[in-house]
Design an enzyme around this catalytic site. Structure first.
Site, PDB file in Angstrom:
ATOM      1  N   HIS A  96     -20.179 -77.473 -66.021  1.00  0.00           N
ATOM      2  CA  HIS A  96     -21.289 -78.373 -66.352  1.00  0.00           C
ATOM      3  C   HIS A  96     -21.748 -78.227 -67.799  1.00  0.00           C
ATOM      4  CE1 HIS A  96     -25.484 -79.755 -66.610  1.00  0.00           C
ATOM      5  NE2 HIS A  96     -25.163 -80.617 -65.664  1.00  0.00           N
ATOM      6  N   HIS A 107     -23.897 -81.755 -54.285  1.00  0.00           N
ATOM      7  CA  HIS A 107     -23.946 -81.754 -55.746  1.00  0.00           C
ATOM      8  C   HIS A 107     -23.321 -80.475 -56.299  1.00  0.00           C
ATOM      9  CE1 HIS A 107     -26.505 -81.690 -59.624  1.00  0.00           C
ATOM     10  NE2 HIS A 107     -25.586 -82.628 -59.769  1.00  0.00           N
TER      11      HIS A 107
HETATM   12  O1  G3P Z   1     -23.458 -86.970 -61.186  1.00  0.00           O
HETATM   13  C1  G3P Z   1     -24.800 -86.794 -60.887  1.00  0.00           C
HETATM   14  C2  G3P Z   1     -25.403 -85.621 -61.610  1.00  0.00           C
HETATM   15  O2  G3P Z   1     -24.608 -84.496 -61.464  1.00  0.00           O
HETATM   16  C3  G3P Z   1     -25.629 -85.902 -63.064  1.00  0.00           C
HETATM   17  O3  G3P Z   1     -26.315 -84.912 -63.750  1.00  0.00           O
HETATM   18  O4  G3P Z   1     -26.501 -82.897 -65.130  1.00  0.00           O
HETATM   19  O5  G3P Z   1     -26.357 -82.646 -62.686  1.00  0.00           O
HETATM   20  O6  G3P Z   1     -24.366 -83.324 -63.989  1.00  0.00           O
HETATM   21  P1  G3P Z   1     -25.854 -83.384 -63.903  1.00  0.00           P
HETATM   22 MG    MG Z   2     -22.875 -83.732 -62.462  1.00  0.00          MG
END
Ligand code: G3P
Ligand code: MG
Length: 250
Positions: A54, A12
């Protein structure tokens, strides 16, 4: 087409919580631990150039203040996106999307590109990301190498619609925190191949329904190995994790 993820576990934001998110340092940490698939976030700067980012504002991961959209991409690329995480990452830049994606492609790292529009820029961001992805992977798309072509995901249906307009051949996934009653209609409306949900809200029955609809199913962000095992048992196809030290690639 029946679409599948090339890997079951994605790092992630590149390197999970072991390195600053959405930076080259994070990506390299994920790769060092054997990850060959990542999720990361993409936003437009003031000049319309896409960056890996982000939050729509500075202050949490990037030293400074104001909105991402107040700066051109090269200004953002000169900012410090690493020192919040630790002194070892002082000066780690905000990556330009094309450079970051090009590096992943060159090193065989598969990408789930999350389109993360700044408020009010859904269409522009969806179109820009799709245009770049389609151009970068034109040969692979022509050869139907779906195991290497990126997956575009977004919480923004407007962004996904724009991506479809620009590059219908690049696969899309609809991100939803939890599945609403009309989830399938919404997924079909953007012609997505996959459903991406927060694992905390997913039930085994919902997982089964998604799979029975012929769609791929992905969960974010799973940080406990036992939970990952349970989700795979429910038929979840792939997930992303922040704990790339606890949940390995593969
Ligand atoms: O794509 C999955 C996840 O990253 C979505 O939430 O806020 O971590 O970008 P966020
Ligand atoms: Mg994400």
């Amino acid at each position: 087409m029946s679409w599948t993820y090339p890997e079951r576990v994605l790092a992630h934001r590149g390197g999970g919580t072991l390195a600053p998110e959405n930076t080259m340092a994070g990506l390299l940490e994920g790769m060092r631990r054997g990850f060959r698939a990542i999720e990361y976030d993409i936003m437009l700067a003031r000049d319309g150039v896409a960056v890996v980012m982000h939050d729509p504002y500075l202050g949490r991961t990037v030293a400074g203040s104001g909105n991402v959209f107040d700066y051109d991409a090269l200004e953002l690329a000169a900012m410090d996106a690493g020192s919040w995480f630790g002194r070892a990452f002082d000066g780690e830049p905000v990556p330009l999307f094309v450079e970051y994606a090009g590096f992943c492609k060159a090193h065989g790292v598969w990408m789930n590109m999350e389109i993360k529009p700044a408020p009010g820029y859904n269409i522009e961001t969806g179109g820009a990301v799709a245009r770049i992805a389609a151009g970068m992977f034109a040969d692979e798309i022509a050869a139907e190498r779906w195991d290497v072509v990126p997956l575009l995901s977004s919480f923004s249906e407007l962004a996904l619609e724009a991506a479809r307009e620009v590059a219908p051949e690049v696969p899309r996934a609809l991100l939803m925190s939890e599945l609403p009653p009309d989830w399938e209609r919404r997924v079909r409306a953007v012609e997505a191949v996959a459903v991406h949900v927060n694992h905390r809200h997913l039930t085994a029955e919902q997982a089964q329904a998604v799979k029975e609809a012929g769609l791929a199913l992905f969960c974010y962000t799973v940080n406990e190995p036992a939970r990952a095992k349970e989700l795979f048992g429910w038929g979840v196809d792939a997930l992303c994790t922040d704990r790339i030290d606890l949940i390995g690639p593969g």
